[in-house]
Design a protein around this motif. Structure first.
Motif, PDB file in Angstrom:
ATOM      1  N   GLY D 172      12.450  29.169  83.875  1.00 37.29           N
ATOM      2  CA  GLY D 172      13.248  29.734  84.963  1.00 37.29           C
ATOM      3  C   GLY D 172      14.363  30.587  84.396  1.00 37.29           C
ATOM      4  N   TYR D 173      15.275  31.030  85.248  1.00 35.93           N
ATOM      5  CA  TYR D 173      16.416  31.820  84.757  1.00 35.93           C
ATOM      6  C   TYR D 173      17.562  31.667  85.737  1.00 35.93           C
ATOM      7  N   GLY D 174      18.713  32.207  85.380  1.00 38.97           N
ATOM      8  CA  GLY D 174      19.883  32.113  86.262  1.00 38.97           C
ATOM      9  C   GLY D 174      20.196  30.667  86.580  1.00 38.97           C
ATOM     10  N   THR D 175      20.207  30.324  87.852  1.00 31.80           N
ATOM     11  CA  THR D 175      20.602  28.978  88.264  1.00 31.80           C
ATOM     12  C   THR D 175      19.563  27.899  87.974  1.00 31.80           C
ATOM     13  N   SER D 176      18.511  28.206  87.244  1.00 30.78           N
ATOM     14  CA  SER D 176      17.637  27.103  86.814  1.00 30.78           C
ATOM     15  C   SER D 176      18.350  26.336  85.705  1.00 30.78           C
ATOM     16  N   PHE D 177      19.360  26.953  85.110  1.00 30.08           N
ATOM     17  CA  PHE D 177      20.220  26.307  84.113  1.00 30.08           C
ATOM     18  C   PHE D 177      19.422  25.531  83.061  1.00 30.08           C
ATOM     19  N   GLY D 178      18.393  26.188  82.540  1.00 30.09           N
ATOM     20  CA  GLY D 178      17.636  25.593  81.444  1.00 30.09           C
ATOM     21  C   GLY D 178      16.972  24.273  81.798  1.00 30.09           C
ATOM     22  N   GLY D 179      16.617  24.103  83.064  1.00 30.08           N
ATOM     23  CA  GLY D 179      15.883  22.906  83.480  1.00 30.08           C
ATOM     24  C   GLY D 179      16.709  21.919  84.279  1.00 30.08           C
ATOM     25  N   VAL D 180      18.007  22.135  84.367  1.00 29.75           N
ATOM     26  CA  VAL D 180      18.857  21.182  85.081  1.00 29.75           C
ATOM     27  C   VAL D 180      18.506  21.133  86.570  1.00 29.75           C
ATOM     28  N   THR D 181      18.204  22.283  87.145  1.00 33.24           N
ATOM     29  CA  THR D 181      17.853  22.304  88.568  1.00 33.24           C
ATOM     30  C   THR D 181      16.597  21.479  88.838  1.00 33.24           C
ATOM     31  N   ALA D 182      15.575  21.676  88.018  1.00 34.99           N
ATOM     32  CA  ALA D 182      14.345  20.903  88.205  1.00 34.99           C
ATOM     33  C   ALA D 182      14.612  19.409  88.009  1.00 34.99           C
ATOM     34  N   LEU D 183      15.417  19.085  87.017  1.00 35.68           N
ATOM     35  CA  LEU D 183      15.761  17.680  86.762  1.00 35.68           C
ATOM     36  C   LEU D 183      16.433  17.058  87.979  1.00 35.68           C
ATOM     37  N   LEU D 184      17.438  17.733  88.508  1.00 36.62           N
ATOM     38  CA  LEU D 184      18.172  17.201  89.654  1.00 36.62           C
ATOM     39  C   LEU D 184      17.244  17.036  90.848  1.00 36.62           C
ATOM     40  N   ALA D 185      16.400  18.020  91.079  1.00 38.33           N
ATOM     41  CA  ALA D 185      15.461  17.928  92.200  1.00 38.33           C
ATOM     42  C   ALA D 185      14.574  16.691  92.038  1.00 38.33           C
ATOM     43  N   MET D 186      14.093  16.470  90.834  1.00 43.80           N
ATOM     44  CA  MET D 186      13.184  15.346  90.603  1.00 43.80           C
ATOM     45  C   MET D 186      13.903  13.997  90.771  1.00 43.80           C
ATOM     46  N   LEU D 187      15.154  13.938  90.346  1.00 47.97           N
ATOM     47  CA  LEU D 187      15.928  12.702  90.500  1.00 47.97           C
ATOM     48  C   LEU D 187      16.204  12.402  91.972  1.00 47.97           C
ATOM     49  N   ASN D 188      16.192  13.425  92.808  1.00 49.68           N
ATOM     50  CA  ASN D 188      16.493  13.270  94.226  1.00 49.68           C
ATOM     51  C   ASN D 188      15.244  13.321  95.084  1.00 49.68           C
ATOM     52  N   SER D 189      14.105  13.101  94.484  1.00 50.51           N
ATOM     53  CA  SER D 189      12.850  13.191  95.230  1.00 50.51           C
ATOM     54  C   SER D 189      12.858  12.273  96.451  1.00 50.51           C
ATOM     55  N   CYS D 190      12.463  12.811  97.599  1.00 51.58           N
ATOM     56  CA  CYS D 190      12.358  11.982  98.802  1.00 51.58           C
ATOM     57  C   CYS D 190      11.071  11.157  98.788  1.00 51.58           C
ATOM     58  N   SER D 191      10.201  11.399  97.820  1.00 49.65           N
ATOM     59  CA  SER D 191       9.002  10.560  97.679  1.00 49.65           C
ATOM     60  C   SER D 191       9.344   9.359  96.806  1.00 49.65           C
ATOM     61  N   SER D 192       8.837   8.213  97.163  1.00 47.12           N
ATOM     62  CA  SER D 192       9.034   7.022  96.336  1.00 47.12           C
ATOM     63  C   SER D 192       8.006   7.048  95.197  1.00 47.12           C
ATOM     64  N   GLY D 193       8.305   6.329  94.120  1.00 48.00           N
ATOM     65  CA  GLY D 193       7.327   6.225  93.033  1.00 48.00           C
ATOM     66  C   GLY D 193       7.451   7.313  91.994  1.00 48.00           C
ATOM     67  N   VAL D 194       8.604   8.003  91.962  1.00 49.69           N
ATOM     68  CA  VAL D 194       8.818   9.058  90.974  1.00 49.69           C
ATOM     69  C   VAL D 194       9.943   8.640  90.030  1.00 49.69           C
ATOM     70  N   SER D 195       9.693   8.629  88.727  1.00 42.58           N
ATOM     71  CA  SER D 195      10.791   8.465  87.770  1.00 42.58           C
ATOM     72  C   SER D 195      10.803   9.674  86.854  1.00 42.58           C
ATOM     73  N   VAL D 196      11.885   9.852  86.113  1.00 43.87           N
ATOM     74  CA  VAL D 196      12.136  11.137  85.471  1.00 43.87           C
ATOM     75  C   VAL D 196      12.498  10.946  83.995  1.00 43.87           C
ATOM     76  N   VAL D 197      12.136  11.941  83.172  1.00 43.26           N
ATOM     77  CA  VAL D 197      12.553  11.938  81.766  1.00 43.26           C
ATOM     78  C   VAL D 197      13.352  13.217  81.475  1.00 43.26           C
ATOM     79  N   ASN D 198      13.827  13.365  80.280  1.00 44.74           N
ATOM     80  CA  ASN D 198      14.678  14.506  79.902  1.00 44.74           C
ATOM     81  C   ASN D 198      13.918  15.834  80.040  1.00 44.74           C
ATOM     82  N   ILE D 199      14.658  16.912  80.146  1.00 40.74           N
ATOM     83  CA  ILE D 199      14.106  18.266  80.238  1.00 40.74           C
ATOM     84  C   ILE D 199      13.178  18.555  79.060  1.00 40.74           C
ATOM     85  N   ASP D 200      11.993  19.046  79.351  1.00 38.86           N
ATOM     86  CA  ASP D 200      10.979  19.439  78.345  1.00 38.86           C
ATOM     87  C   ASP D 200      10.453  18.259  77.538  1.00 38.86           C
ATOM     88  N   ASN D 201      10.724  17.031  77.977  1.00 44.60           N
ATOM     89  CA  ASN D 201      10.329  15.865  77.190  1.00 44.60           C
ATOM     90  C   ASN D 201       8.927  15.371  77.549  1.00 44.60           C
TER      91      ASN D 201
END
Ligand SMILES: Nc1ncnc2c1ncn2[C@@H]1O[C@H](COP(=O)(O)O)[C@@H](O)[C@H]1O
Ligand SMILES: Nc1ncnc2c1ncn2[C@@H]1O[C@H](COP(=O)(O)O)[C@@H](O)[C@H]1O
Ligand SMILES: Nc1ncnc2c1ncn2[C@@H]1O[C@H](COP(=O)(O)O)[C@@H](O)[C@H]1O
Ligand SMILES: Nc1ncnc2c1ncn2[C@@H]1O[C@H](COP(=O)(O)O)[C@@H](O)[C@H]1O
Ligand SMILES: [Mg+2]
Ligand SMILES: [Mg+2]
Ligand SMILES: [Mg+2]
Ligand SMILES: [Mg+2]
Ligand SMILES: [Mg+2]
Ligand SMILES: [Mg+2]
Ligand SMILES: [Mg+2]
Ligand SMILES: [Mg+2]
Lengths: 220, 220, 220, 220, 220, 220, 220, 220
Positions: D172-201
């Protein structure tokens, strides 16, 4: 007492210490107020609650003390400085910025300045600002106060040749982040001649404007 | 191949998938370009390097493909859509915003739009913008592109009755934070009628403007 | 008075100034409301408290004024604009997003639009959204409202050919950061045709949608 | 030597220490590789440069070592574990997410898993994902990899009953902030059963998925 | 009604929709509770106030509904699932993390799991944790809950071979930033086998752990 | 009970566990207090409310327990340690920093130290600080406490040869960001010999200073 | 050409437009330089590369143009303004701040000011600064330049009665965050009379100082 | 010259000014090195490039100067201080933290300390750390160096009774944010007796540790 009033400040900096009331005990405020008043200089207290002013009034010692509720300042005028001829213009983008403007106006006045206040001339309706161009251009200093996107500072900065001191305010919601957006916008102004103070810091803007205005007028 | 081109998009969204080249292998770009070109529609690739365009040229299959170096787009015009009568105006605050403006212009053109570009009319010299008010007011959509404090969007938003799509750019330094300051300012615009896209995203602004302009003109 | 109502805005922008009540004194709101009502146009006040509406009612001057408690708007309908044929669809991810949706609906209605509201069709249960695809595809503009991860905007953006205006909401906790996560997600949407407004800004989304819808319908 | 290889980890955690090569001297990588290989277990090195692999090859000691250039892993297979029957599905939103997916695939394979990779099925073209629903629903674990707005994790999470491990990428670019946006979205998933790891991990996602899959299959 | 309950979720995801009460009107909560209860499945409501539970009790329809005040959940057990043999261990660093732990425990129990809770074994007194190693190593899943610097997840991750689901909590002050510090620490764990959920999200951790534990046990 | 007091800490770390009361139930605090008091060591509880102290008094078991309301600590002195000869000097920039200073003073005293407190000597009036140079230079450790721009730590660091432990406070507004600005300034001190603790963490500064002072004096 | 030079700026603001070279094409810089030089006023270009200056020299048209490599400015002196009697003092905390100081010095000089530069008097060795107090106190404006913790501005602000313009620099590492820490410290200065400009913005500080100094001197 | 060496520092602070080379011109470094060496004290330069050391060697004046390439320091030993009996232990979590550790070791040694270095004992394999407990417990000061989640500081802090100085490193990727995550974790340590310095600041940790160790030993 805990407080250690800086009594030399008037000599070093041209004005006595100002009381920043936020987070201080009411008793401490009264004690410091008394100590500063005893020097015979004007006294200014910012971020003061009505309760603090009531405590000062209750002492019966400062009948000339005044409270300005919007800007939340206490002032005690003990000296009549000759009014400078030049002018500081305080200008706000919206009506919600008025408390910050009032802190600036009261500060400049207790410092003996000639101040004019213009409110609610934000850039969404540019004609309101353009109506005031002459007034702005005949100022010695302009204080530009705005929340939200803080564009007022840049537009004013492009219209005048005197210094513009920009004050971001915490007016707004969501991504205004309590004034951070306006602050950032002002720091990145594409107009030259704009400097910036902390969010909602009407006091500091007025202090800066006052020493500039006084230095300009002193030379006459 | 790894890529899974979204071939239904033209039907669902009115325009085929656009190739976002950044981070893709050159070979993948060529392969996707070929697949999209084979549908007979116009093709647009954004964030394309010169090397990617050279690879596309080397195939010899797309003599009509063009590279626009400032905005870094590759276009292949395969359809002559009738030009819409309404107009999209692209306006920038400074000359350093031109690459983003060119991405927008090329995008709108390949989508069959009538575009006009005005550069370097930032708010520090307001008269440059006020000279263009008539042109702005006769547009169907305005794309306002600015870095630094991003005040252009608010000022333009207060002057027109059509939608303004604001594009923050990464132009600036220090606390411009690579475009974040301009983005925040635009999101907090005190003018109504302003919506915002990602930093440096000239493509998205133009895509939005184009579907709006097309819908307005279609109805004639 | 302190306020300087922008009376030319109707001419420049097609709709009079809207009263943003947050942070304003109740008296100021009443005074501005009266001034705007006197022009004979419709009046809209957003972020209004019940207390502000009560004060407006107490004047006895505006029997037609209405308060919508979820979206917290005051409206005064003084003009019957002919209903446009096209439609704005407002869609929310969850039930907690409804206050923002109601601000949008009321704004669009006072601006004379034809609005439809669909709630609680977030992406965790995709079938709920897919049930509404036809309705979405026959809209002139879609307003997509979501908190948490804000994925609704991207999914809707991939299903329609009209513009999608995304509104992030402050619904969520922890790393939703009061809507910042949803905002960022929407700005980075991989779907084309999505633009974004400030967090919880149902008003701005509806204002944008309304001028787009009006321009489309005007041409008929 | 400086390094202190954790030789008990295989006993405590079921798999030996993995070499995280980034920021290590080439010599140190070779030395640690040799030490781990000497235990007779499989060896995995992540974030490895081609230069590091060349150094390992030059020793002549590890003819079975392999380098996977996209995911940048070095593997040395020394044990043939019986293939588990259940399946881990790795799914990416775009083609630019493939390097992260390859790190995940290689990690899972050296851990003896049965992996399937599906690329470029982002939510902008939902049908591409819906085509794969059966495959997803028959997995033991799904690894969902996405950059930009990271919406893929939420949509997949709403379609399956197995655990989803989400990997945000720096695409991504700009406000994707090197993956932070995707990370935050995933941590706030409205679907149950999702856990998250570090960016690009991709490594960590695959490690988690592998121990889950192994535990499920072990019980048969 | 505004709400659109996702009735297929039990089929797709193995458990019905869970009611996230925060920000919902009390009436809406009751209405959704009734609708979900009518399916005959167990019902779970998270982030529920005592007032919401009182409203549910007042209906007289759900005598079996229970409120857990620390974790603030409402549960209605309508099905007796056979207890799985494997175990989920919930472990906290401090006593202030207990509310989050209770949300996790209640969630896992209503999902039919076998849960064990260990509190106050933070890394400042390592022996407290080392006392529990056997218990941890015999778990199918560990949920590690910690605020402040969140080191518990890394230490536990290095001691077990099963998956660790880490929950950062908002316990702390100053630079704990409401749980962000613990979250970041957990995402950067040098131990493999750790995945992370949103701050204070005991529900999500337990949901993930439950589907993993059920899949492991189902295979017996 | 839920709590698991770390009873070996006195042996490992030289002082028993300190009760961090914030976020704990009153009952838990009393229970932990009793357990720690029973060891015969001194007891310290930080971030304690008046209500918590009242509950401890109500037990009637700890007549020697004392509450310090500014720093919000409860102490129970059960051992008379011989006073060390060296001195810890606690110094604050303003009067609003006094609560943090009191937490530090009380902590150091219960740990048996010789402490001196100097308040309100911030860098805006440098002479107030220079008056105290001799006192600072004859200390074994200095604790420098400041909010706002936190410059005190750097200035003190340049004047003394003993370690300076800097405590940023949350005193300030706007861009002081609840102490983050002072923290960052202290971490970037151009003076050598400055280390930093969490915002408002008078306890930790005093604990560090005490173990340093004790080690210096022990050697005599 | 793309650029739209603001030719009225000299009249409105007292000095012509300054060329901000960063991000501009070399050809554009030359073209704008020529256009501004043709007015007969002094010309200033900031953030200029050596390559840009070489291009200007190659034209042979501006033999009087000069390049200052540390501050990276190009100047063309075409007017001899009478030197003001008052003085601007530029002061830096360290030697690494010198490039920013040189941008300030060159800017002030081309604007016809009397400037004095004092380097490397940071607060870690206070006596270096105290040696210069008389010089500071006899200035009309002080520009205080510092990176890292930026404490210099506060200390200077407490010693003088004239305005202090603070410039944070990007000197530092880790949590200096490219100058953000110094900026925040300066915005939160406990000394009155300090205003702030963008990180590394020596130009803006000097521009502000110059208009203040000129206004003071003009009045004589 | 531009630089103003602080020659009194040895008297005030016990050690002469240390040269922070980053961002300084090579010539300046040589000049300052010469000036400091002429005092007869030991000289330390940190963040020095090989080129800077080469320039110092080329002068032929300092045959005893040494370059340590990992920690990037230049040292010139001119005094033989009697070795203190107590010990500073430097401990790192991973091998990638070694450069920071070497900066610390070299600094402590030039300050005349007795230092021991232990590498790669991160918390993922706790036994590696527990093997060293005796060594840690017999230290006068421990310097704990870690990147990623920085948990090492908390675990060590819980095992010893001497002060722990924590150094976060920039080792990691994604949400390690160049060391910010480790820094935050260390500031929020639940172990008492931990203070923190800037990211990668091995120098400052060693300077602090050295003055503490010297003060302890001096008293003997
Ligand atoms: N809910 C809202 N969000 C953002 N802007 C609004 C909203 N309601 C009204 N406005 C605009 O905010 C501005 C109000 O500025 P003022 O009332 O002068 O502080 C006007 O330009 C309004 O059109
Ligand atoms: N404590 C919780 N944290 C996060 N998500 C939750 C929680 N409780 C329920 N949910 C999910 O949040 C969603 C609620 O969306 P809605 O109720 O429509 O606003 C559902 O998908 C729930 O499964
Ligand atoms: N004011 C304070 N700030 C930070 N940590 C503290 C404070 N007071 C006590 N502590 C430590 O915090 C930990 C308390 O953890 P717990 O009580 O188990 O949640 C103990 O290790 C205490 O030594
Ligand atoms: N790609 C990766 N991302 C995160 N952690 C990793 C990765 N590869 C290996 N590791 C773990 O990182 C740690 C490496 O620590 P060290 O090599 O001692 O610096 C080990 O515990 C590995 O298991
Ligand atoms: Mg207004
Ligand atoms: Mg320009
Ligand atoms: Mg719902
Ligand atoms: Mg794709
Ligand atoms: Mg505890
Ligand atoms: Mg004071
Ligand atoms: Mg220096
Ligand atoms: Mg290691």
């Amino acid at each position: 007492g805990f407080a250690r009033v800086d009594k030399h400040r008037h000599i070093r900096c041209g004005f006595p210490e100002v009381i920043f009331c936020q987070g201080k005990a009411v008793d401490h405020v009264v004690e410091i107020f008394r100590e500063l008043a005893s020097t015979g200089h004007n006294v200014l207290a910012t971020r003061a609650s009505e309760e603090m002013f009531a405590a000062i009034e209750r002492t019966g010692e400062f009948p000339a003390a005044r409270y300005e509720p919007l800007g939340r300042t206490i002032t005690l005028k003990q000296q009549t400085e000759s009014e400078p001829l030049g002018r500081i213009t305080v200008i706000t983008a919206g009506t919600a910025d008025i408390p910050v403007a009032m802190e600036a106006v009261t500060t400049a006045e207790i410092l003996g300045q000639n101040v004019e206040l213009i409110c609610d001339v934000g850039v969404a309706g540019l004609h309101r600002l353009l109506d005031k161009v002459e007034l702005l251009q005949s100022s010695n200093v302009v204080i530009a106060i705005a929340g939200m996107e803080g564009a007022l500072a840049s537009v004013v900065g492009g219209l005048v040749s005197c210094p513009v001191i920009a004050v971001p305010t915490s007016v707004g919601y969501g991504t205004s982040f309590g004034g951070v957006t306006a602050l950032l916008a002002m720091l990145n102004s594409c107009s030259s001649g704009v400097s910036v103070v902390n969010i909602d810091n009407g006091f500091s803007a007025a202090y800066n404007a006052s020493i500039i205005n006084s230095m300009i007028e002193e030379k006459n």
